[in-house]
Design a protein around this motif. Structure first.
Motif, PDB file in Angstrom:
ATOM      1  N   GLU A 118       0.849  -1.191   0.000  1.00 15.83           N
ATOM      2  CA  GLU A 118       0.000   0.000   0.000  1.00 15.83           C
ATOM      3  C   GLU A 118       0.886   1.242   0.000  1.00 15.83           C
ATOM      4  O   GLU A 118       2.031   1.199   0.477  1.00 15.83           O
ATOM      5  N   PRO A 119       0.402   2.357  -0.571  1.00 13.12           N
ATOM      6  CA  PRO A 119       1.206   3.575  -0.635  1.00 13.12           C
ATOM      7  C   PRO A 119       1.751   3.970   0.739  1.00 13.12           C
ATOM      8  O   PRO A 119       1.012   3.996   1.730  1.00 13.12           O
ATOM      9  N   GLY A 174       3.455   6.240  -4.719  1.00 14.39           N
ATOM     10  CA  GLY A 174       2.347   6.740  -5.529  1.00 14.39           C
ATOM     11  C   GLY A 174       1.041   6.722  -4.749  1.00 14.39           C
ATOM     12  O   GLY A 174       1.033   6.742  -3.518  1.00 14.39           O
ATOM     13  N   THR A 175      -0.081   6.638  -5.487  1.00 13.20           N
ATOM     14  CA  THR A 175      -1.398   6.681  -4.843  1.00 13.20           C
ATOM     15  C   THR A 175      -2.154   5.369  -4.952  1.00 13.20           C
ATOM     16  O   THR A 175      -3.190   5.197  -4.324  1.00 13.20           O
ATOM     17  N   ASP A 176      -1.657   4.434  -5.758  1.00 10.99           N
ATOM     18  CA  ASP A 176      -2.336   3.154  -5.951  1.00 10.99           C
ATOM     19  C   ASP A 176      -1.554   2.021  -5.289  1.00 10.99           C
ATOM     20  O   ASP A 176      -0.342   2.124  -5.071  1.00 10.99           O
ATOM     21  N   THR A 177      -2.240   0.930  -5.021  1.00 10.47           N
ATOM     22  CA  THR A 177      -1.609  -0.261  -4.484  1.00 10.47           C
ATOM     23  C   THR A 177      -0.605  -0.807  -5.495  1.00 10.47           C
ATOM     24  O   THR A 177      -0.870  -0.836  -6.691  1.00 10.47           O
TER      25      THR A 177
END
Length: 194
Positions: A118-119, A174-177
């Motif tokens: 996860e981020p 980043g913002t995504d898994t």
């Protein structure tokens, strides 16, 4: 709960068998693996809940794979493993996880792992024995691979490899898994007597 108890019994049996094959006392394995003797005694009695770092240190010290500590004998020529049937060996507070899917057999085994990062969540790994090579292939998202304090961004479609005997960390970015497949290439270990 029954599956967990069975898995712990398998680990207990495999740790003790590998320790005896290597000719190590509990005290010597404890010293070399940097695992307390009490934890090691409990583990060999199928008590406690060893974490991934402990299993990695024991496997490295015994010259075997983490899978060798966790799995019984293969049941056939082809083994198909579904991610949902393999319990995570590490879970993070934000939902990250690492699952050891399988280890190939032969003189130079390869562990195959599935990771979800996860981020912002990270897993600092204990340096492995000399000769271990890790490869990470990101299938979606982004991660930061930290080796010897140097950060290396790895994005979907990219693969990175490094010597695993250096300090290293996996971090979601980043913002995504981030989803990745990691392989751990182990050096030839002692010949198995089983």
């Amino acid at each position: 709960m029954t599956e967990t108890a069975a898995a712990l019994r398998t680990v207990a049996h495999n740790v003790k068998a590998a320790r005896l094959r290597a000719g190590l006392s509990l005290e010597e394995l404890s010293r070399r693996a940097q695992v307390s003797k009490g934890a090691l005694v409990g583990l060999e009695k199928a008590q406690g809940n060893p974490n991934l770092a402990t299993l990695v240190r024991l496997a490295d010290t015994l010259g075997i794979s983490v899978s060798d500590l966790m799995q019984g004998r293969p049941e056939g020529r082809v083994r198909v493993v579904t991610a949902d049937t393999v319990a995570p060996l590490w879970t993070g507070e934000r939902g990250s996880e690492a699952r050891l899917m399988l280890t190939t057999s032969g003189p130079t085994p390869v562990e195959v792992w599935r990771w979800r990062l996860e981020p912002g969540e990270e897993y600092p790994s204990h340096p492995h024995q000399p000769g271990v090579v890790e490869t990470v292939s990101v299938t979606s998202g982004r991660m930061i691979l930290v080796v010897d304090d140097a950060e290396h961004p790895v994005e979907a479609g990219q693969t990175a490899t490094f010597d695993g005997n250096a300090p290293h960390t996996y971090r979601g970015a980043g913002t995504d898994t981030c989803h990745l497949i990691m392989t751990v290439h182990l050096p030839p270990g002692p010949a198995s007597t089983t």
